[in-house]
Design a protein around this motif. Structure first.
Motif, PDB file in Angstrom:
ATOM      1  N   SER A  61       0.817  -1.246  -0.008  1.00 42.26           N
ATOM      2  CA  SER A  61       0.107   0.044  -0.045  1.00 42.26           C
ATOM      3  C   SER A  61       0.739   1.099   0.177  1.00 42.26           C
ATOM      4  O   SER A  61       0.550   2.207  -0.291  1.00 42.26           O
ATOM      5  CB  SER A  61      -0.880  -0.173   1.332  1.00 42.26           C
ATOM      6  N   LYS A  78      12.621  -3.132   2.304  1.00 42.83           N
ATOM      7  CA  LYS A  78      11.342  -2.544   2.165  1.00 42.83           C
ATOM      8  C   LYS A  78      11.624  -1.018   2.233  1.00 42.83           C
ATOM      9  O   LYS A  78      12.207  -0.607   3.203  1.00 42.83           O
ATOM     10  CB  LYS A  78      10.302  -2.981   3.324  1.00 42.83           C
ATOM     11  N   ASP A 127       4.934  -7.782   7.607  1.00 46.57           N
ATOM     12  CA  ASP A 127       4.400  -6.302   7.396  1.00 46.57           C
ATOM     13  C   ASP A 127       3.799  -5.750   8.795  1.00 46.57           C
ATOM     14  O   ASP A 127       2.570  -5.780   9.044  1.00 46.57           O
ATOM     15  CB  ASP A 127       3.101  -6.300   6.311  1.00 46.57           C
ATOM     16  N   ASP A 156      -2.995  -6.181  11.071  1.00 49.41           N
ATOM     17  CA  ASP A 156      -3.113  -6.123   9.603  1.00 49.41           C
ATOM     18  C   ASP A 156      -2.787  -7.530   9.192  1.00 49.41           C
ATOM     19  O   ASP A 156      -2.221  -7.942   8.173  1.00 49.41           O
ATOM     20  CB  ASP A 156      -2.250  -5.394   8.764  1.00 49.41           C
TER      21      ASP A 156
HETATM   22 MG    MG Z   1       1.364  -2.644   5.722  1.00 51.32          MG
END
Ligand code: MG
Ligand code: ADP
Ligand code: MG
Length: 274
Positions: A17, A36, A153, A134
């Motif tokens: 995202s 990342k 994540d 999440d």
């Molecule tokens: Mg995330």
């Protein structure tokens, strides 16, 4: 292309995202890892905040003992590549893709092993006072064996320092995986991760989100009805019972990860080796 750090950026392996995930190669020993990254100039402030939040959570999770079922944090840095400045997290590289991508080939034995890893990861995270917020198929990565998965994540994660008693919360995470109390803005604790886990198990069997996406209508069904998502036919009776323990609408009635590890569905389900 990059003289400021001791590694070279390779191909892109994922887009989320907010940023990109690339392969990274260490210049001195050729070791491969995942990076990342957020482009400092091109991002919106909340994207950089999520990355800094993720670094904070990963650091506190890797302090003293870590879990083999949480994607390993290797460090963070900044890099200047051509005219761009990146903020980066270095992570262990997981070669098998996400559990959503390869659901078709997965038998129930492998599925049980995957769920065991995921519940073990969440138990570790919760024992550190952290809520992932999440949990969903795209954030569960397959490792070197089909039965070995790791939780990734932590960009939406929160720790105990962010808990406020009884005050309304702003929901974190992905709407279709959100627990009823999160949709209603009431609370978001470890129990809420367990609801998301239930939705993720359905997704791991069917390859599709547990709830079909009809926007606001779906959110009101999740938050304000008695409905539950459809349980997959393909699953055994024990497996369906397991999902039921995760998808109790009342968060105080939902099983904890410690309890779930004792459920018959996960008996002898641990992967052979890590
Ligand atoms: Mg995330
Ligand atoms: P976002 O917060 O933007 O969703 P994620 O951390 O979920 O970012 O990463 C996005 C995607 O990149 C993942 O869904 C996955 O496909 C891939 N990915 C992330 N981390 C790794 C890793 N350590 N190894 C391999 N692939 C990864
Ligand atoms: Mg993600």
């Amino acid at each position: 292309n990059n003289d400021t750090v001791s590694w070279v950026r390779g191909k892109c392996i994922g887009k989320g995202s907010f940023g990109t995930v690339s392969l990274g190669v260490d210049k001195s020993d050729g070791r491969v890892f995942a990076v990342k990254s957020v482009d400092r100039m091109a991002c919106i402030p909340s994207q950089l905040e999520a990355l800094e939040n993720e670094i904070r959570i990963l650091r506190s999770l890797s302090y003293s003992s870590s879990s083999p079922y949480v994607v390993q944090y290797l460090g963070d840095d900044e890099s200047y590549e051509k005219t761009t400045s990146f903020r980066n997290i270095h992570l262990e590289y997981l070669p098998g893709g996400t559990v959503t991508e390869d659901h078709d080939d997965v038998d129930e034995l492998t599925l049980r092993s995957r769920i065991w890893c995921l519940v073990s990861a969440l138990k570790h995270v919760h024992s550190r006072g952290i809520v992932h917020c999440d949990v969903k198929g795209k954030n569960v990565l397959v490792g070197h064996a089909p039965g070995l998965v790791k939780l990734a994540d932590f960009g939406s994660g929160k720790d105990y320092s962010m808990f406020d008693s009884g005050a309304p919360i702003s929901p974190r995470g992905s709407p279709l995986w959100m627990a009823p109390e999160v949709v209603r803005g009431e609370s978001q604790g470890s129990e809420s991760d367990v609801w998301s886990l239930g939705c993720t198990i359905i997704e791991m069997v069917t390859g599709k989100p547990a709830w079909e996406d009809h926007g606001v209508d779906t959110l009101s069904r999740i938050g304000f009805s008695d409905e539950l998502p459809a349980f997959p036919d393909r699953l055994s009776e024990t497996g369906r019972d397991f999902i039921q323990k995760c998808l109790r609408r009342d968060p105080t009635q939902r099983w904890s990860c410690s309890q779930l590890l004792e459920h018959p569905f996960l008996a002898a389900a641990a992967p052979d080796s890590v």
